[in-house]
Structures are given as C-alpha cells and as structure tokens.
Design a protein around this motif. Sequence first.
Motif, PDB file in Angstrom:
ATOM      1  N   THR A  17       0.848  -1.180   0.000  1.00  0.00           N
ATOM      2  CA  THR A  17       0.000   0.000   0.000  1.00  0.00           C
ATOM      3  C   THR A  17       0.889   1.236   0.000  1.00  0.00           C
ATOM      4  O   THR A  17       1.798   1.344   0.824  1.00  0.00           O
ATOM      5  CB  THR A  17      -0.919   0.025   1.236  1.00  0.00           C
ATOM      6  OG1 THR A  17      -1.732  -1.148   1.237  1.00  0.00           O
ATOM      7  CG2 THR A  17      -1.812   1.259   1.239  1.00  0.00           C
ATOM      8  N   VAL A  18       0.623   2.144  -0.923  1.00  0.00           N
ATOM      9  CA  VAL A  18       1.357   3.398  -1.020  1.00  0.00           C
ATOM     10  C   VAL A  18       0.412   4.499  -0.542  1.00  0.00           C
ATOM     11  O   VAL A  18      -0.598   4.778  -1.177  1.00  0.00           O
ATOM     12  CB  VAL A  18       1.821   3.674  -2.464  1.00  0.00           C
ATOM     13  CG1 VAL A  18       2.589   4.985  -2.539  1.00  0.00           C
ATOM     14  CG2 VAL A  18       2.656   2.517  -3.003  1.00  0.00           C
ATOM     15  N   ALA A  51       0.124  -2.643  -6.571  1.00  0.00           N
ATOM     16  CA  ALA A  51       0.068  -2.038  -5.240  1.00  0.00           C
ATOM     17  C   ALA A  51      -1.164  -1.142  -5.197  1.00  0.00           C
ATOM     18  O   ALA A  51      -1.665  -0.710  -6.231  1.00  0.00           O
ATOM     19  CB  ALA A  51       1.331  -1.231  -4.948  1.00  0.00           C
ATOM     20  N   THR A  52      -1.623  -0.881  -3.996  1.00  0.00           N
ATOM     21  CA  THR A  52      -2.730   0.046  -3.798  1.00  0.00           C
ATOM     22  C   THR A  52      -2.146   1.423  -3.514  1.00  0.00           C
ATOM     23  O   THR A  52      -1.256   1.556  -2.678  1.00  0.00           O
ATOM     24  CB  THR A  52      -3.596  -0.398  -2.599  1.00  0.00           C
ATOM     25  OG1 THR A  52      -4.098  -1.700  -2.857  1.00  0.00           O
ATOM     26  CG2 THR A  52      -4.738   0.560  -2.353  1.00  0.00           C
ATOM     27  N   VAL A  53      -2.637   2.441  -4.213  1.00  0.00           N
ATOM     28  CA  VAL A  53      -2.210   3.814  -3.976  1.00  0.00           C
ATOM     29  C   VAL A  53      -3.407   4.564  -3.429  1.00  0.00           C
ATOM     30  O   VAL A  53      -4.490   4.523  -4.012  1.00  0.00           O
ATOM     31  CB  VAL A  53      -1.707   4.496  -5.268  1.00  0.00           C
ATOM     32  CG1 VAL A  53      -1.353   5.953  -5.015  1.00  0.00           C
ATOM     33  CG2 VAL A  53      -0.512   3.739  -5.841  1.00  0.00           C
ATOM     34  N   VAL A  67       5.056  13.735   1.658  1.00  0.00           N
ATOM     35  CA  VAL A  67       5.372  12.481   2.322  1.00  0.00           C
ATOM     36  C   VAL A  67       4.634  11.333   1.638  1.00  0.00           C
ATOM     37  O   VAL A  67       3.444  11.435   1.328  1.00  0.00           O
ATOM     38  CB  VAL A  67       4.982  12.529   3.818  1.00  0.00           C
ATOM     39  CG1 VAL A  67       5.213  11.186   4.491  1.00  0.00           C
ATOM     40  CG2 VAL A  67       5.749  13.628   4.532  1.00  0.00           C
ATOM     41  N   ILE A  68       5.367  10.242   1.415  1.00  0.00           N
ATOM     42  CA  ILE A  68       4.803   9.008   0.854  1.00  0.00           C
ATOM     43  C   ILE A  68       5.287   7.863   1.729  1.00  0.00           C
ATOM     44  O   ILE A  68       6.464   7.791   2.068  1.00  0.00           O
ATOM     45  CB  ILE A  68       5.248   8.796  -0.608  1.00  0.00           C
ATOM     46  CG1 ILE A  68       4.706   9.917  -1.500  1.00  0.00           C
ATOM     47  CG2 ILE A  68       4.804   7.418  -1.114  1.00  0.00           C
ATOM     48  CD1 ILE A  68       5.179   9.859  -2.948  1.00  0.00           C
ATOM     49  N   VAL A  69       4.368   6.968   2.107  1.00  0.00           N
ATOM     50  CA  VAL A  69       4.714   5.801   2.918  1.00  0.00           C
ATOM     51  C   VAL A  69       4.367   4.545   2.124  1.00  0.00           C
ATOM     52  O   VAL A  69       3.248   4.412   1.623  1.00  0.00           O
ATOM     53  CB  VAL A  69       3.949   5.793   4.258  1.00  0.00           C
ATOM     54  CG1 VAL A  69       4.372   4.598   5.102  1.00  0.00           C
ATOM     55  CG2 VAL A  69       4.159   7.088   5.017  1.00  0.00           C
ATOM     56  N   VAL A  70       5.329   3.636   2.018  1.00  0.00           N
ATOM     57  CA  VAL A  70       5.087   2.358   1.345  1.00  0.00           C
ATOM     58  C   VAL A  70       5.016   1.286   2.424  1.00  0.00           C
ATOM     59  O   VAL A  70       5.988   1.045   3.138  1.00  0.00           O
ATOM     60  CB  VAL A  70       6.188   2.023   0.316  1.00  0.00           C
ATOM     61  CG1 VAL A  70       5.873   0.699  -0.382  1.00  0.00           C
ATOM     62  CG2 VAL A  70       6.326   3.148  -0.703  1.00  0.00           C
ATOM     63  N   GLN A  71       3.841   0.689   2.557  1.00  0.00           N
ATOM     64  CA  GLN A  71       3.615  -0.365   3.544  1.00  0.00           C
ATOM     65  C   GLN A  71       3.719  -1.721   2.861  1.00  0.00           C
ATOM     66  O   GLN A  71       3.264  -1.889   1.727  1.00  0.00           O
ATOM     67  CB  GLN A  71       2.245  -0.191   4.182  1.00  0.00           C
ATOM     68  CG  GLN A  71       2.138   1.096   4.986  1.00  0.00           C
ATOM     69  CD  GLN A  71       0.712   1.370   5.400  1.00  0.00           C
ATOM     70  OE1 GLN A  71      -0.008   2.052   4.688  1.00  0.00           O
ATOM     71  NE2 GLN A  71       0.320   0.828   6.530  1.00  0.00           N
TER      72      GLN A  71
END
Length: 133
Positions: A17-18, A51-53, A67-71
């Motif tokens: 998830t992004v 991936a889900t954005v 800010v971007i977080v990649v889970q």
Amino acid sequence: MTRRPRKPAGTGPSKPTVSVCRGCCCGTAKIPGVDHAGQLARLREGVGGAATVRAVKCLDACEHGNVIVVQPSAEGRLAGGRPVWFGLVNDPRAVDDIAVWAGAGGPGVAEAPEILDLYAFSPSRRVRAGLDD
C-alpha cells in the motif's frame, strides 16, 4: 501509555500500500512547483495494479512534505518488511522510483533503488502509530 496490539506477521493486504499524504501541507500550494494531482496519477500508473495507492489525510510529518509511505504486503511483512517513509518527494523521478519499487513488491519483497535512501526518514513513534491501521 496504551499500546495497540501489533498485527500478526503475514496478515494484512495481499499487495503493498502506497499512502500519499494530502493534508495540511503535502499536496497543497505550500509546496510550490509540484503537480500534486500528477503525483497520484503517476504513482497509480507506475504500480500497474500491483500495489494500492491511496491519498490520506495529514500524516503529521509536515516538515518532510511531500510524504509518501510504502507499507508491505502480507508476504513482505512475513519476510521482515516494515513501512518505509519518504519525505521531500517533490521530484517526478523519485515518484517513479517509488512506484517501480512498490510495483515490484515493496518492503520485504523487492530491493529499493539506492537513490531512495536520500528520501527515507524515520518519523516519531506517535506519527508511525497513526498509520499502523
């Protein structure tokens, strides 16, 4: 202090998830010269459905905007992957690198391009806890 229970390893979404901050600073005119809508479109296109954005409200790391977080996916979490926070993502090439990495599996599955080390940061525990859901 109350603690939320951690998710068991291997649970969670089947793909990375992004999360793209679009709160009080990120995604606004406070960060000029960035096509904020284009960032989301570029990420969605770049991951190619692997991936889900999602756009999220303020991640409370405004000093690092955008800010971007990649889970990680469930598979990535099982392999030891943890969320990776990127700040000052205001360059389209950085957005492309994040999209390619997340599309290839993200944390715990694929090796991130070394250039992304320049954007990675560690938020406070309080801020990280807000994204654990």
